[in-house]
Each structure stands twice: as structure tokens, then as C-alpha cells.
Design a protein around this motif. Sequence first.
Motif, PDB file in Angstrom:
ATOM      1  N   VAL A  94      93.016  -2.593 -46.962  1.00 37.66           N
ATOM      2  CA  VAL A  94      92.939  -1.575 -48.016  1.00 37.66           C
ATOM      3  C   VAL A  94      94.043  -1.863 -49.023  1.00 37.66           C
ATOM      4  O   VAL A  94      95.204  -2.034 -48.648  1.00 37.66           O
ATOM      5  CB  VAL A  94      93.108  -0.149 -47.444  1.00 37.66           C
ATOM      6  CG1 VAL A  94      93.056   0.883 -48.557  1.00 37.66           C
ATOM      7  CG2 VAL A  94      92.038   0.141 -46.405  1.00 37.66           C
ATOM      8  N   VAL A  95      93.694  -1.923 -50.302  1.00 41.82           N
ATOM      9  CA  VAL A  95      94.665  -2.187 -51.362  1.00 41.82           C
ATOM     10  C   VAL A  95      94.564  -1.066 -52.391  1.00 41.82           C
ATOM     11  O   VAL A  95      93.483  -0.812 -52.945  1.00 41.82           O
ATOM     12  CB  VAL A  95      94.413  -3.554 -52.033  1.00 41.82           C
ATOM     13  CG1 VAL A  95      95.417  -3.785 -53.159  1.00 41.82           C
ATOM     14  CG2 VAL A  95      94.508  -4.673 -51.009  1.00 41.82           C
ATOM     15  N   ASP A  96      95.697  -0.404 -52.623  1.00 38.91           N
ATOM     16  CA  ASP A  96      95.732   0.739 -53.548  1.00 38.91           C
ATOM     17  C   ASP A  96      94.622   1.732 -53.232  1.00 38.91           C
ATOM     18  O   ASP A  96      93.908   2.215 -54.118  1.00 38.91           O
ATOM     19  CB  ASP A  96      95.632   0.258 -55.000  1.00 38.91           C
ATOM     20  CG  ASP A  96      96.881  -0.455 -55.462  1.00 38.91           C
ATOM     21  OD1 ASP A  96      97.926  -0.288 -54.815  1.00 38.91           O
ATOM     22  OD2 ASP A  96      96.817  -1.203 -56.458  1.00 38.91           O
ATOM     23  N   CYS A  97      94.457   2.000 -51.936  1.00 42.21           N
ATOM     24  CA  CYS A  97      93.514   2.993 -51.414  1.00 42.21           C
ATOM     25  C   CYS A  97      92.052   2.583 -51.556  1.00 42.21           C
ATOM     26  O   CYS A  97      91.161   3.397 -51.340  1.00 42.21           O
ATOM     27  CB  CYS A  97      93.729   4.369 -52.067  1.00 42.21           C
ATOM     28  SG  CYS A  97      95.388   5.019 -51.797  1.00 42.21           S
ATOM     29  N   ALA A  98      91.787   1.322 -51.917  1.00 36.50           N
ATOM     30  CA  ALA A  98      90.417   0.831 -52.040  1.00 36.50           C
ATOM     31  C   ALA A  98      90.154  -0.210 -50.950  1.00 36.50           C
ATOM     32  O   ALA A  98      90.976  -1.095 -50.720  1.00 36.50           O
ATOM     33  CB  ALA A  98      90.186   0.226 -53.419  1.00 36.50           C
ATOM     34  N   ASN A  99      89.015  -0.110 -50.279  1.00 40.76           N
ATOM     35  CA  ASN A  99      88.652  -1.057 -49.235  1.00 40.76           C
ATOM     36  C   ASN A  99      88.390  -2.438 -49.824  1.00 40.76           C
ATOM     37  O   ASN A  99      87.803  -2.573 -50.897  1.00 40.76           O
ATOM     38  CB  ASN A  99      87.392  -0.586 -48.493  1.00 40.76           C
ATOM     39  CG  ASN A  99      87.628   0.688 -47.703  1.00 40.76           C
ATOM     40  OD1 ASN A  99      88.658   0.835 -47.061  1.00 40.76           O
ATOM     41  ND2 ASN A  99      86.671   1.601 -47.736  1.00 40.76           N
ATOM     42  N   LYS A 100      88.831  -3.470 -49.082  1.00 39.15           N
ATOM     43  CA  LYS A 100      88.611  -4.853 -49.494  1.00 39.15           C
ATOM     44  C   LYS A 100      88.048  -5.619 -48.304  1.00 39.15           C
ATOM     45  O   LYS A 100      88.473  -5.428 -47.167  1.00 39.15           O
ATOM     46  CB  LYS A 100      89.923  -5.516 -49.936  1.00 39.15           C
ATOM     47  CG  LYS A 100      90.615  -4.845 -51.114  1.00 39.15           C
ATOM     48  CD  LYS A 100      89.899  -5.131 -52.411  1.00 39.15           C
ATOM     49  CE  LYS A 100      90.654  -4.536 -53.591  1.00 39.15           C
ATOM     50  NZ  LYS A 100      89.966  -4.804 -54.877  1.00 39.15           N
ATOM     51  N   THR A 101      87.101  -6.515 -48.588  1.00 40.99           N
ATOM     52  CA  THR A 101      86.632  -7.401 -47.537  1.00 40.99           C
ATOM     53  C   THR A 101      87.623  -8.545 -47.389  1.00 40.99           C
ATOM     54  O   THR A 101      88.300  -8.931 -48.345  1.00 40.99           O
ATOM     55  CB  THR A 101      85.246  -7.966 -47.883  1.00 40.99           C
ATOM     56  OG1 THR A 101      85.305  -8.637 -49.150  1.00 40.99           O
ATOM     57  CG2 THR A 101      84.220  -6.846 -47.969  1.00 40.99           C
ATOM     58  N   THR A 102      87.738  -9.078 -46.179  1.00 42.63           N
ATOM     59  CA  THR A 102      88.705 -10.159 -45.935  1.00 42.63           C
ATOM     60  C   THR A 102      87.969 -11.439 -45.552  1.00 42.63           C
ATOM     61  O   THR A 102      86.947 -11.378 -44.873  1.00 42.63           O
ATOM     62  CB  THR A 102      89.678  -9.770 -44.816  1.00 42.63           C
ATOM     63  OG1 THR A 102      88.940  -9.420 -43.643  1.00 42.63           O
ATOM     64  CG2 THR A 102      90.559  -8.622 -45.240  1.00 42.63           C
ATOM     65  N   PRO A 103      88.511 -12.605 -45.960  1.00 44.26           N
ATOM     66  CA  PRO A 103      89.690 -12.751 -46.814  1.00 44.26           C
ATOM     67  C   PRO A 103      89.416 -12.241 -48.226  1.00 44.26           C
ATOM     68  O   PRO A 103      88.277 -12.285 -48.687  1.00 44.26           O
ATOM     69  CB  PRO A 103      89.948 -14.258 -46.792  1.00 44.26           C
ATOM     70  CG  PRO A 103      88.611 -14.862 -46.508  1.00 44.26           C
ATOM     71  CD  PRO A 103      87.921 -13.912 -45.587  1.00 44.26           C
ATOM     72  N   ALA A 104      90.475 -11.774 -48.880  1.00 49.50           N
ATOM     73  CA  ALA A 104      90.345 -11.197 -50.218  1.00 49.50           C
ATOM     74  C   ALA A 104      91.244 -11.923 -51.200  1.00 49.50           C
ATOM     75  O   ALA A 104      92.255 -12.516 -50.821  1.00 49.50           O
ATOM     76  CB  ALA A 104      90.716  -9.706 -50.181  1.00 49.50           C
TER      77      ALA A 104
END
Length: 428
Positions: free
Chosen positions: A194-204
Motif C-alpha cells: 500500500v502506497v499513500d493509502c492506495a493498493n499496489k500490485t507487486t512488484p510495483a
Amino acid sequence: MVLVWMSPALFAEEQPRVAVLTLPSATVVPGDLLVTQDALITQAYSHSGPVLPWQLIAFSPPRRFRTDSEVMNEVGRMVEEGKQAYRYLKLPDAQMIFRVAAGMLQRTPPARCDPKVIADLYFYWARAALDSGDDTTAQKLLVQVNRFDPKAGPDPAIMPPNLVATYDIALDGLGKQAAVRVPVEIGPGRGSLVVDCANKTTPATLEGRAGEEFWLAAQIEGGTFRGRFTFHDGPRRKIVVFSGRPGDDARIGDHMGAIQKANVTLSILKTKNADLDGLASILDVDVLLLGGILTTTEGKALYLASYVPGYGTTADPFVVPLSTDGTPDPDRLAAAFAEMVKMLKSPTLLSAVAEKKKRDQPPPIEDSVASLREPDDHGDSPPFYQTWWFWTATGAVVAGAVVTAVLLGASGGGDGPSGNVILSINPP
């Protein structure tokens, strides 16, 4: 004469992996330990990337965070209190409330949050600063509004013209900064990012502008990793968040407990330490960047050194003063890391890392040609050019060649053979 050609791909493969660890102690306040650990990770990140000195394995010892709900409930309450103070034109009070709320978020970046609440925090804080005549602070805060909620900017139809103009100036200034990308991975275990409260798929691959901050949180095996980082211009930085395999969390806890019980300090780490070696093995790193907090006659200070598993610390520790809130002096900390970067590139340390990797690798299977060779008279002794004493004793000529090879590999220049290291030693 010594000539060494090293391909960029080979350099990247041999790039040291490092992790940061602040040594636990019964005499250290837990809050100071966490503040120092976060500061060291942030500084280590600035030197981590494909063509930078090392690859950072972002690791933080088990710690108890306040839950996201607890943090956001408290922040939400303070934002409403600050907005009320602003409406009553209590501008200093409003700014103080918003500053405390922002500090709470920075100490524990939430993985789950309501972006509107955070956008409101920075938006009304910016209005209070602007109404107090502080245009510079207002611009910095309005950039944060856009970071969390681009739709939360001031509406020209209902907002004061100076606020709208300040917002436009802030975004225009941000757009002039260099675009930056930061790859982030999680491993070897699984995790969610999670980056700045937004979900991210990994690798990102995170995208931002030079100088912008971002909050990174990862739900991983054994707990949660959280950190505050900044997009840097120049060479690309990279972060690998450590997520252990099943059982690693318990093993890490055992090693950390043993280190604390033995009161391990940097002053006694001239030789190897079994628990630090164990941690390095679990994290799969070549070097540990160690910090230890001690109380001196002038106050608290951070002692900082690099530790090579199986060998010990590589030099006397650097001393960095700590402020009353436990934060390391930023200039002294940056200077200490710059010196550790130089040490990490030294032939002696590089050869120690290479020797350790060699020891950790399974023995190669002998081919038919090798099996026909006659045994030499030296038993199991390694070739002279692989020994520690050779790389230490050869002096400036070899040192210069190895450093040159590192720089060639880092820059990606030259027309040397790809995928091979060719070393020739000619008599003068």
C-alpha cells in the motif's frame, strides 16, 4: 599490471545486499530505537539502486503499531478540531493541531486510510498558513492535498482567489521537478503493498516527482513494514521489502532477544557474532548496517558501523548525535553513510563479501577434465589470488584496479567482454 573488465550485468548480480538494524538494549527507550531505525532505513534507501552502492532489503524488527483504525480515528478527531479553530480564526491553534496530526501519521504511516480526511488536514492547514501570510508553507501543504486526493483542490467558484492561485503555483512548481520511478518488491515470502493509502500490485514501480514524499506500507509474513521515503532525482533507487518464510519471524525474535540479553554493542563487534550472522542469513544479506544508541556526557548518540557476517565490523563506528526526540543529526548521519559507502567499495570489504558468498555456495560438481588434473602440493589451500591476505597486501595497484572495475560496472560504459571477468597480471 592488472587489468579487470566487468560487465554491468555481472556487477548488478554481485551487488551487495544490505539491511539496517538498530541494536536492541535494555537501556534504550523503545521509541528512540524505532525513530533511529526509520532514519537509518531512509538514509540507506538513498544509496540503494541498480547502479548505486547496494541493494536495500528493507527490514524492521517486530514492533507493535497502533492499528490504522486507532490512528485514523484520532487524526479525524484532530482534523475536525483544527477546522473548527480555523473557522474561529484561531490560526496558530489550528496550525498546531494540524501539525500534531500530521506528525502522528508520519510516525505510523497508515496502510488503510480515508484519503479525504488526510486531504482535509493539509488543505485547511494550508489555508491557515496562507491567511497567516506564510505562502511558502501553504504551497508545500497544497501539494500534499493533491497527493492524496487530486479532486480536493480549491474550487475557483467558491474559494478565495489567492488560495486558488497558490494551489496552481504549487502544482506548477511540482510539475517542473524531475519525474522519478522507484521499483518496489516484496520477498522471499508473500505480501501486499500500500502506497499513500492506495493498493499496489507487486512488484510495483512507483512514480512521483523529485522531492515528493511517499508512505509505504506492506502487510508481510510476520507483521507489517511501514516507512516514509522521498523520490530522489538521479540514479534510480530500489526497495526490496523483506517478507520472511514461515518461522522466520520467530527465529528473528530469538536472535534479537539474545542480542539484547547479551547487551551486544558495536564496541565488541570487532569479531563475528553468531546472532547477527543468523539474522543476516535469514535476511539473505551480505552486510548489516548497524546502529547502537549510547548515552554520553554530551547526551545520547548513535554509533554506526557496517558488519560483515562471519568477520565483524569493518572499522571503528561513526558517532552521530541524537536530538532530544531521538532523531539523528541529519548532516552527520548523511556524512557517516557517505563514508560507509566508500568502505563498502574497498577491495578488502568486497573480497570479504565475495569470500562469504563462495563459502555459502554448494561445492561445484567436478567435470571430467577437472577430475583428471593432478593434485597440487598445497592440500585444500585456495589459490593465492583468492585469499584475504593477497587482496590486503597487494596495495594500491590492485586496489585501484578493483575500484576502477566497480566504477566501470556502475556506469555501464566501456566495450569489455560481456558476462565475463578477465584478470591478467603482467610483470612490470
